[in-house]
Design an enzyme around this catalytic site. Structure first.
Site, mmCIF file in Angstrom:
data_model
loop_
_atom_site.group_PDB
_atom_site.id
_atom_site.type_symbol
_atom_site.label_atom_id
_atom_site.label_comp_id
_atom_site.label_asym_id
_atom_site.label_seq_id
_atom_site.Cartn_x
_atom_site.Cartn_y
_atom_site.Cartn_z
ATOM 1 N N LYS A 19 0.867 -1.097 -0.001
ATOM 2 C CA LYS A 19 0.068 0.175 -0.109
ATOM 3 C C LYS A 19 0.974 1.382 0.084
ATOM 4 O O LYS A 19 0.671 2.242 -0.783
ATOM 5 C CB LYS A 19 -1.032 -0.037 1.158
ATOM 6 C CG LYS A 19 -1.694 1.236 1.690
ATOM 7 C CD LYS A 19 -2.420 1.269 2.824
ATOM 8 C CE LYS A 19 -2.998 2.731 3.079
ATOM 9 N NZ LYS A 19 -4.026 3.171 2.100
ATOM 10 N N HIS A 697 -13.337 7.387 -6.792
ATOM 11 C CA HIS A 697 -12.075 6.488 -6.843
ATOM 12 C C HIS A 697 -11.181 6.717 -7.642
ATOM 13 O O HIS A 697 -9.975 6.269 -7.765
ATOM 14 C CB HIS A 697 -12.926 4.741 -6.890
ATOM 15 C CG HIS A 697 -13.747 4.475 -6.126
ATOM 16 N ND1 HIS A 697 -13.528 4.121 -4.714
ATOM 17 C CD2 HIS A 697 -15.127 4.080 -6.334
ATOM 18 C CE1 HIS A 697 -14.507 3.742 -4.142
ATOM 19 N NE2 HIS A 697 -15.580 3.897 -5.010
ATOM 20 N N CYS A 729 -19.540 8.331 -3.646
ATOM 21 C CA CYS A 729 -19.474 7.681 -2.525
ATOM 22 C C CYS A 729 -18.718 8.794 -1.433
ATOM 23 O O CYS A 729 -18.645 9.778 -1.958
ATOM 24 C CB CYS A 729 -18.539 6.224 -2.674
ATOM 25 S SG CYS A 729 -18.524 5.287 -1.204
#
Length: 765
Positions: A19, A697, A729
């Site tokens: 990550k 996103h 979102c």
């Protein structure tokens, strides 16, 4: 001896090394070479770990810098035309272009559509196909990783690829609809070339993942399985066909007769099918029993597993292989990292590393008998008994309240049409956001200091209030109609609530990948659930005190908390969900009493939990919808209930979506260009809808004209008086530099739409 293998290992690293390496590269702080070096170190570590655990076949190609389905699309040269020619880019950069929305020249374009991998919380990039498409080998990643593993001394490798029919089933057509099976011939030809190249690299076994066999398949697709695998049987490698996430049911005979060398079955989801499948397998085929749960973190009851495996060993001998039920991608890496976890609870758990140890112990137990087997399994048996007998799991008060549930507790006082006039007054096309605002480094630092005792409760409280004041001012300046407090205090939309509910436990390193660099740390729901005290009321009330505009109270719904947690497996999920609903019901009631007149109960994962087989839908949807309604129905008609859903195809469950009886539903639609709204139009959905108008996103900042174009598409499907305007979102993962101009453009598009609509109305008059 029985052979052990695995379908995949978590790739993020036990400290989320992948990550952080990805995000450094995307920010321009590290080179691609540095990122690839981190990835290579992780692969080497994971291969060696699995080798040391005693696996006879080690998976290769389960590692991805973003998503394995996207990797496979690049392997097949299946690149949507809007991205241009990505062939001159590295595999990694080509994948990032598609996933993050950039073309070959670095210009913003629509990112690849993202949806859930079957009924998991892992997201994949949906392959996009066009009529007449030809598939060619377009990436060397697979072959390079095979060579990399062999160079490290791992000759016992097993490349894992998405199977051709599952990959094709999960794909979508472009603008022109056509039968995807038209592309099967070219697809199978490309698979043949891939398998031939793998054979040339010394590969003996290749695993083709076909979880689509756990679905209801049309007759044409069943025939396609026979055709495709008949053509692949001549390739010079052995094929292990792997199916998981559900039983084969009517596809069992089909799977058993496919011309492959072995078949893997999810024996956790379909334990009753193992013996039946063994009866139908030809004498030359291997049966791989996925007997260790790859989806949950509880230790397996190995004694119970051996009662299933013993008759299979008698029948199959060496043709019985053992494995986890599916890839271990869906569980955290290593339980040994959890030094702070309660010792009794920790004794009941197994993460990826421990599941490999369980697999090795199961193999030993399978070849032992009597007292020797009992000694081998003694610790496992003790842990299983301790968990069953623990008083920490059961709360009589919660059980009593659950038994007292009545049907009217899931009913609002009036239907939507009678409620709406009593609720907040808003302009046409009201604007809002889904809940969260950017979690800045300052917010994360304050939370970390508070947890570590470097900041007292009063200081932390004031820091969060400072952030709430900031986001309220920004929203008022932008001109949003319904505001949110920004959720600065929340580490995660599920974990935050689990921390304040009885029956949950938490890890420090229990991360799993959701998509790309996005990782989540699911709570562990081990016992009966109750709410000791209000969880959100203070923050929402303070935010409402700062503005005259309506403030939404933000909650995560019972079904989503259930589906995004590691859930106890000792009682029906429906019972656990109803316990969550009752706890949230208390919170909803307290928010209303505190003056909050708009309450959003997110059910982002309701569709995700839908069983793979249609025959099982009714039971799940009945208790899932009931649970949502229990949580929402305690309020007065004047309180407006919202819900939000992610990545959902709704057309086949619209009656249940409507039965949730929310006043407003917000959904992600920008990547699908409003196509999801067809289901609401065709069903004549009775309440209000907020289709997402830009993709949160992606780092791309949406243009005003693009948002307006999407809104006009929405108006073709939704009555104007029912249309809300909002992002797809929450905005937690974005930066303020991205969020503010995106919302400015969204609000400008909303104003423009109102003006155009007023002109049209005047013209009609």
């Amino acid at each position: 001896m029985t052979l052990l293998h695995n379908s995949g290992f978590p790739r993020i690293g036990h400290k989320r090394e992948l990550k952080f390496a990805l995000e450094r590269y995307w920010r321009g702080e590290d080179s691609l070479e540095k990122l690839e070096s981190t990835a290579a170190d992780l692969r080497a570590r994971h291969w060696q770990l699995q080798q040391d655990a005693g696996l006879d076949l080690i998976p290769v190609n389960d590692f991805s810098l973003y998503d394995q389905i996207l990797d496979h699309s690049l392997l097949l040269s299946a690149v949507p035309s809007r991205f241009g020619d990505l062939s001159r880019l590295t595999h990694a950069d080509a994948a990032f272009c598609i996933a993050r929305g950039k073309n070959a020249q670095g210009q913003p374009v629509a990112a690849g559509e993202m949806t859930k991998w079957f009924d998991t919380n892992y997201h994949f990039i949906v392959p996009e196909l066009r009529r007449g498409q030809q598939f060619l080998i377009g990436s060397n990643k697979l072959f390079e990783e095979v060579a990399e593993a062999r160079a490290l001394g791992h000759t016992n490798i097993k490349p894992v690829l998405p199977g051709p029919l599952t990959w094709l089933w999960l794909s979508k057509t472009g603008e022109a609809e056509f039968d995807r099976l038209e592309l099967l011939d070219s697809l199978v030809e490309a698979y043949g070339e891939i398998l031939l190249r793998l054979a040339g690299l010394g590969v003996e076994w290749v695993q083709l993942d076909e979880p689509a066999l756990a679905l209801d398949l049309p007759a044409a697709w069943k025939q396609a399985y026979e055709s495709a695998y008949s053509r692949l049987q001549g390739t010079p490698v052995k094929l292990l066909l792997a199916t998981y996430f559900g039983p084969l049911k009517d596809n069992l005979h089909l799977a058993a007769r496919l011309p492959v060398d072995g078949l893997h079955l999810d024996a956790v989801r379909a334990p009753g099918e193992l013996l039946n499948l063994a009866d139908h397998l030809p004498a030359y085929k291997v049966l791989s029993a996925g007997i260790i749960d790859g989806r949950n973190i509880w230790r397996s009851d190995l004694a119970q597993a051996l009662t299933v495996l013993d008759p299979l060993k008698q029948r199959l001998g060496k043709r019985l292989w053992l494995a986890p039920s599916c890839s271990l991608l869906h569980v955290p890496v290593d339980l040994l990292s959890e030094a702070e976890l309660d010792k009794e609870l920790k004794d009941w758990m197994a993460f990826a590393v421990q599941k490999l140890d369980e697999l090795a112990l199961l193999k030993q137990g399978l070849h032992a008998t009597g007292e020797q087997r009992s000694l081998l399994l003694a610790d496992n048996t003790r842990a299983a008994q301790t968990r069953r007998q623990s008083t920490r799991i059961h709360n009589p008060g919660v059980q009593e309240r659950l038994q007292s549930l009545t049907a009217d507790m899931a009913q609002r006082h009036s239907d939507y049409r009678k409620r709406r006039p009593q609720q907040i007054s808003l302009p046409l096309f009201p604007t809002t956001t889904i809940g969260s605002f950017p979690q800045t480094a300052e917010i994360r630092q304050a939370r970390r200091k508070f947890r570590q005792g470097q900041m007292d409760a009063a200081g932390y409280r004031e820091k969060m209030r400072e952030e709430i004041r900031k986001v309220v001012k920004i929203q008022e300046r932008l001109g949003l109609d319904v505001l949110v407090h920004g959720e600065a205090e929340r580490n995660d939309m599920v974990e935050y609530f689990g921390e304040q509910l009885e029956g949950f436990a938490f890890t420090r390193f229990g991360w799993v990948q959701s998509y790309g660099s996005r990782c989540v740390k699911p709570p562990i729901l081990f016992g009966d659930v109750s709410r000791p005290a209000p969880m959100t009321v203070e923050w929402s009330s303070y935010a409402q005190s700062l503005t005259e505009r309506p403030m939404k109270g933000m909650l995560t719904g019972p079904v989503t908390i259930l589906n995004w947690s590691f859930v106890r497996n000792d009682q029906p999920r429906a019972s656990t969900c109803r316990q969550l609903a009752l706890a949230l019901r208390d919170e909803v009631r307290d928010l209303e009493r505190a003056g909050i007149r708009v309450i959003q109960i997110d059910e982002a994962a309701l569709r995700e939990g839908l069983p793979l087989r249609r025959s099982d839908w009714q039971e799940y949807l009945d208790w899932a919808v009931e649970s949502f309604r229990i949580s929402a129905a305690a309020v007065q008609d004047s309180t407006q209930i919202h819900t939000h859903m992610c990545y959902s195809e709704f057309n086949d469950i619209m009656p249940f979506i409507a039965a949730m009886d929310a006043d407003v539903i917000t959904i992600e639609t920008s990547r699908s260009h409003m196509e999801l709204l067809d289901a609401f139009r065709d069903f004549d959905y009775p309440a209000e809808i907020g289709p997402g108008v830009y993709d949160i996103h992606s780092a791309n900042i949406p243009r005003q004209e693009d948002i307006l174009a999407l809104l006009k598409k929405a108006l073709e499907r939704i009555p104007a008086e029912h249309l809300w305007i909002n992002p797809d979102c929450g905005l937690k993962t974005r930066t303020w530099e991205e969020v503010q101009p995106a919302l400015e453009n969204m609000l400008a598009a909303a104003r423009q739409l109102r003006q155009q609509h007023q002109k049209q109305n005047r013209a009609r008059a």
